[in-house]
Structure formats: structure tokens, C-alpha cells
Design a protein around this motif. Structure first.
Motif, PDB file in Angstrom:
ATOM      1  N   VAL A  47     -14.903 -47.193 -44.663  1.00 30.41           N
ATOM      2  CA  VAL A  47     -15.952 -46.407 -44.020  1.00 30.41           C
ATOM      3  C   VAL A  47     -15.483 -44.957 -43.995  1.00 30.41           C
ATOM      4  N   THR A  48     -16.213 -44.090 -44.667  1.00 32.14           N
ATOM      5  CA  THR A  48     -15.813 -42.690 -44.798  1.00 32.14           C
ATOM      6  C   THR A  48     -16.520 -41.831 -43.758  1.00 32.14           C
ATOM      7  N   VAL A  49     -15.726 -41.052 -43.042  1.00 39.39           N
ATOM      8  CA  VAL A  49     -16.252 -40.134 -42.027  1.00 39.39           C
ATOM      9  C   VAL A  49     -16.256 -38.727 -42.611  1.00 39.39           C
ATOM     10  N   PRO A  50     -17.419 -38.095 -42.755  1.00 41.27           N
ATOM     11  CA  PRO A  50     -17.453 -36.754 -43.348  1.00 41.27           C
ATOM     12  C   PRO A  50     -17.042 -35.685 -42.342  1.00 41.27           C
ATOM     13  N   ALA A  51     -16.698 -34.519 -42.838  1.00 42.52           N
ATOM     14  CA  ALA A  51     -16.460 -33.372 -41.955  1.00 42.52           C
ATOM     15  C   ALA A  51     -17.755 -33.033 -41.227  1.00 42.52           C
ATOM     16  N   TYR A  52     -17.631 -32.434 -40.066  1.00 37.59           N
ATOM     17  CA  TYR A  52     -18.814 -32.045 -39.308  1.00 37.59           C
ATOM     18  C   TYR A  52     -19.594 -30.968 -40.053  1.00 37.59           C
ATOM     19  N   ARG A  53     -20.897 -31.109 -40.059  1.00 36.47           N
ATOM     20  CA  ARG A  53     -21.741 -30.039 -40.556  1.00 36.47           C
ATOM     21  C   ARG A  53     -21.869 -28.963 -39.474  1.00 36.47           C
ATOM     22  N   HIS A  54     -22.310 -27.776 -39.897  1.00 38.36           N
ATOM     23  CA  HIS A  54     -22.303 -26.636 -38.984  1.00 38.36           C
ATOM     24  C   HIS A  54     -23.067 -26.923 -37.694  1.00 38.36           C
ATOM     25  N   HIS A  55     -24.290 -27.428 -37.804  1.00 35.09           N
ATOM     26  CA  HIS A  55     -25.090 -27.633 -36.600  1.00 35.09           C
ATOM     27  C   HIS A  55     -24.513 -28.743 -35.725  1.00 35.09           C
TER      28      HIS A  55
ATOM     29  N   PRO B 263     -13.729 -60.304 -38.831  1.00 36.67           N
ATOM     30  CA  PRO B 263     -14.220 -59.502 -39.953  1.00 36.67           C
ATOM     31  C   PRO B 263     -13.122 -59.278 -40.977  1.00 36.67           C
ATOM     32  N   GLU B 264     -13.488 -58.771 -42.133  1.00 34.25           N
ATOM     33  CA  GLU B 264     -12.506 -58.396 -43.142  1.00 34.25           C
ATOM     34  C   GLU B 264     -11.804 -57.104 -42.705  1.00 34.25           C
ATOM     35  N   PRO B 265     -10.623 -56.815 -43.241  1.00 37.40           N
ATOM     36  CA  PRO B 265      -9.969 -55.540 -42.928  1.00 37.40           C
ATOM     37  C   PRO B 265     -10.857 -54.367 -43.316  1.00 37.40           C
ATOM     38  N   VAL B 266     -10.742 -53.277 -42.578  1.00 42.60           N
ATOM     39  CA  VAL B 266     -11.550 -52.093 -42.857  1.00 42.60           C
ATOM     40  C   VAL B 266     -10.697 -50.856 -42.653  1.00 42.60           C
ATOM     41  N   ALA B 267     -10.897 -49.854 -43.496  1.00 44.01           N
ATOM     42  CA  ALA B 267     -10.219 -48.559 -43.365  1.00 44.01           C
ATOM     43  C   ALA B 267     -11.244 -47.516 -42.960  1.00 44.01           C
ATOM     44  N   VAL B 268     -10.943 -46.762 -41.923  1.00 46.75           N
ATOM     45  CA  VAL B 268     -11.786 -45.662 -41.470  1.00 46.75           C
ATOM     46  C   VAL B 268     -11.100 -44.374 -41.890  1.00 46.75           C
ATOM     47  N   VAL B 269     -11.721 -43.632 -42.797  1.00 44.69           N
ATOM     48  CA  VAL B 269     -11.073 -42.511 -43.464  1.00 44.69           C
ATOM     49  C   VAL B 269     -11.884 -41.239 -43.262  1.00 44.69           C
TER      50      VAL B 269
END
Length: 452
Positions: free
Chosen positions: A243-251, A58-64
Motif C-alpha cells: 500500500v503506497t502512501v503518496p506525499a501530501y498535496r499542497h491543499h 490477512p496476508e503480509p502487507v507493506a505500507v510505503v
């Protein structure tokens, strides 16, 4: 964990009248096999890795992602699952290979930048996954390890995906440096950068936006370590997906805490309202939530109670600094530096300048005053502790003290550093164990070769 294991844990807890049943399930440094609430991100990563199922790279990927969003947990869980599903053994995986097959083989390698600070250690970490033979820890040179890696990936049908985690933290292995070290096998390796920000000069092919969260941390601290040179041309070649990882939502964070508590604590130890309040307090940061949960369980165990009370939770939350760092940042340090931090937690630093704090720590250890003071400044530069200005009435340089930036209760419970110095005192031996070198640096010294 299956139902029978859950029942056995609960029964054991009641028989022993314990609060904490399994501290690994509560620990913020232990990742779950399937991260809670991260299905969409895992699907995005599988999309990026799709070529491996056809035997291609695969191509390089950044997980942020922001602190506590689970970037490390996601990548390690995905790599472990690929191992379990597609691998021939726990050490390597094959995308189309089974015993006796001659199809292409792809290994998935996770490298923790916090614990790999040299070329020798990096090659050792990669080889430990892709090599069928044990990798020596000493008595061999860096060039020899590089040659082993080249030989292992020499066949056209052998490939590796290498993830470099925590590449953007101070004093860790930079993504650009990892790419340089992998240059001899670049045709057989794809890379993944994992952290709070993309590597410097990263040119995203496209940005995956999950839950509306944007790319984080466009500016990185420049790598100035002379041991990790990076050319301008090499940096210009950094291009791939994000690929962006968001902060956890409350639930979602409530679900994370509940999952950990259900397997790590005895039944009825923690009520749901406390879980909800803990999730609100952590504000999307799973590390802080689990650090407070773990610390509260430790406090409850110390007081021999059968429940985690509000006082335990309050003390545990107070031991997690605002905008602090992951406890693993402290646990990844050499044992001597961890000893200094253990003593620092016990020393009253209020209104005491660094020189007095260093003297107090030196009195409790076998380290000299000068070594402790140097370590404190070094750890402050790394961001593990923080220099805090003190009030002054004079016109000279303003004094400062230091405070931990990591969860102290969790660190004290998980550190393996030994602070009992009685044996050294009895023999009259005052030593600075490991005072000048980290564990990884020592490993390179043993090879008697250049690490680069």
C-alpha cells in the motif's frame, strides 16, 4: 476534540496571553486520531485487513511512503481505532469477542523499530499489548518472554497483527528479524512492514497505487548486524501486498497545518497566508511543516509576542535541515547521546574539525573527549548528524565537521536529556553515563540471558 474543549482552550489562551495553547497538538511526533487527507489509504489498509473480521489472518502487507507522508500516523490511527471500536480494553482488541464471548480474538500491535533494538524489547512490546498481565521490564529472560508469547497465542482462536515501523532505518529492528522472532507463533501472527521502502527481497502480490505515486526505495541497506541474522531462505519468503502512501498535496498540507494550529495555537496567532507559505515550503512533507510550525511557536513564546511573525517562521525553517531526518530519530536515542546532541546544537561547528567539536562538547559535559568523538562518528553513521568536509590546503586526509540532520529547535524543546552537570562536577566525579550501552541494551543486560 469537541467544541467545548476548543472553546476552553481559546479562553485559556486569552486569559494567559499565550501563543502556544497545547504543544502536543503542534508536535511532529504526536499523531492525530484521524490523519487529515488519508481516507483513501485507510480504506486500502482496511481492505488488506478484511480477513480479520471473519476471524482469519490477512496476508503480509507493506505500507510505503516518502518522508513526512504520514505512514506511522496512518497505521497507529488505524490500530487505535480498531482498539476503540472492537476491543475489550485499551490493551487488546477482539474482532468478534465481547465480554463473556468465546469468539476469535485478534490483537493489533504497533512496534516502533526505533525503540526496539533487541529480542527482549521486541517480545516485551508485543506482550504489552496482547497480555492481560503487566510485562516485567527486568529480572526475566528473553526465553521466558518468548514462552509467554507462545502461551498467549496457543489457542487456535487467538491471533495478532504486528506492524514493524521504521524497519528500513539504520540501527532499527529489521522486518526480517521481527519475522524470525515471531516464528514460534507464525501460525497465529500476520505482519505489516511500515517505512519508506519495502523490506529487502519483498515480492509484492500486487501494488496499491494511490494518487499515481509509485513504489519507493526498492533498494534497502543490507542488515549486517550479527545479532540480527537472516537466512536466504527466509528472505525469499517475503511476499505480500504493498500500500503506497503518496506525499501530501499542497491543499492537504494546508489542511494539516490549519488543523494543528487551530487546536495548538491561540486564536489569531498565525494568519492563513503564513500557513499557505509554510505548506509550499514543506513541499509535501508534513513532518517538516509541523517542525517549522512548532519551532516558530517556540520562538514567539520566547520573545513574549502575541503573534507568530515572519522572523519566527524564518528562524524555524532554517532549523529544519534540507533532506533531513525525523526529529524522533534523535529523540529515540539514549539519554547520553541526546545530551551530546543538545551540546552539539549549542557549539559553533563552523570550520571546526570533529576533534575540536568533540573537545568543546566534552568541556560542557561529564563525558570524556574520546567518548564524545566516538558518539559523533556513530551518530553520523546512523544518519542523525552529517559529516561535512572542510576546506584544506594540505595533501593529508581532509578534515570534516558535523552538522545536525534533525530539526534543532524542536529537538531542544522535546528532549528529556539533562545537560546540567553541576552535581557531578561538585563531587569531582567524571562519568560516562550510558556511554557504552543504549537503553534497550541495558534492559537485556539486566536479564542475564542472551537476547537471541
Amino acid at each position: 476534540m469537541n467544541l467545548q474543549e476548543r472553546i476552553a482552550r481559546r479562553r485559556s489562551a486569552h486569559q494567559g496571553r499565550t501563543v502556544m495553547v497545547d504543544r502536543d497538538h503542534l508536535s511532529p511526533i504526536v499523531h492525530r486520531p484521524e490523519p487529515i487527507g488519508r481516507g483513501p489509504v485507510l480504506e486500502q489498509l482496511l481492505d488488506e485487513l478484511e480477513p480479520v473480521f471473519d476471524g482469519d489472518l490477512p496476508e503480509p502487507v507493506a505500507v510505503v511512503g516518502p518522508p513526512g507522508s504520514g505512514t506511522s500516523a496512518i497505521v497507529t490511527a488505524l490500530f487505535d481505532a480498531l482498539n476503540d471500536r472492537l476491543g475489550e480494553s485499551s490493551r487488546s482488541i477482539a474482532t468478534t469477542t465481547r465480554a463473556g464471548s468465546t469468539g476469535p480474538v485478534t490483537w493489533f500491535v504497533y512496534v516502533d523499530g526505533r525503540r526496539v533494538e533487541s529480542a527482549f524489547a521486541f517480545y516485551q512490546a508485543v506482550l504489552s499489548v496482547i497480555s492481560a498481565e503487566p510485562v516485567p521490564e527486568s529480572g526475566i529472560g528473553t526465553d521466558d518472554l518468548r514462552d509467554r508469547l507462545t502461551t498467549r497465542l496457543a489457542r487456535h482462536d487467538r491471533r495478532a497483527i504486528v506492524a514493524i515501523d521504521h524497519h528500513d532505518e539504520p540501527e532499527t529492528l529489521r522486518y526480517e528479524r521481527a519475522r524470525e522472532l515471531l516464528e514460534p507463533v507464525s501460525d497465529s501472527v500476520a505482519t505489516m512492514a511500515v517505512g519508506q521502502s519495502t523490506p529487502e527481497n519483498w515480492q509484492p502480490a500486487h501494488v496499491e497505487n494511490n494518487g499515481g505515486a509509485g513504489q519507493i526505495g526498492a533498494e534497502n541497506e543490507a542488515d549486517t548486524d550479527e545479532d540480527y541474522p537472516t537466512t536466504r531462505d527466509n528472505r525469499a519468503q517475503l511476499r505480500g501486498s504493498v500500500v503506497t502512501v503518496p506525499a501530501y498535496r499542497h491543499h492537504e498540507l494546508v489542511d494539516v497545518i490549519t488543523d494543528r494550529a487551530s487546536t495548538g495555537l491561540a486564536a489569531g496567532v498565525l494568519d492563513h497566508e503564513s500557513v499557505r507559505e509554510l505548506a509550499i515550503w514543506a513541499d509535501g512533507n508534513a513532518h517538516d511543516a509541523l517542525a517549522a510550525l512548532f519551532g516558530a511557536a517556540c520562538r514567539a513564546t520566547e520573545t513574549s509576542t502575541t503573534r507568530i511573525e515572519d522572523t519566527h517562521l524564518e528562524a524555524a525553517r532554517n532549523a529544519v535541515p534540507d533532506d533531513g531526518v525525523h526529529v524522533d530519530r534523535a529523540l529515540a536515542l539514549s539519554e547520553t547521546r541526546q545530551q551530546v546532541l543538545v551540546h552539539l546544537v549549542d557549539v559553533d561547528t563552523d570550520s571546526r574539525p570533529i576533534r575540536e567539536v568533540a573537545a568543546a562538547i566534552a568541556e560542557r559535559s561529564t563525558l570524556t573527549n574520546g567518548t564524545v568523538k566516538r558518539f559523533l562518528y556513530e551518530l553520523a553513521d546512523r544518519g542523525v548528524i552529517e559529516r561535512v568536509p572542510l576546506p584544506t590546503t594540505g595533501s593529508g586526509r581532509r578534515p570534516s565537521t558535523v552538522e545536525p540532520r534533525f530539526p534543532t529547535l524542536v529537538f531542544e524543546a522535546l528532549t528529556s536529556a539533562v545537560t546540567d552537570t553541576a552535581s557531578d562536577t561538585e563531587t569531582g566525579e567524571i562519568t560516562d553515563r550510558d556511554a557504552g550501552t543504549d537503553t534497550n541494551e541495558e534492559a537485556d543486560t539486566n536479564t542475564n540471558t542472551s537476547t537471541n
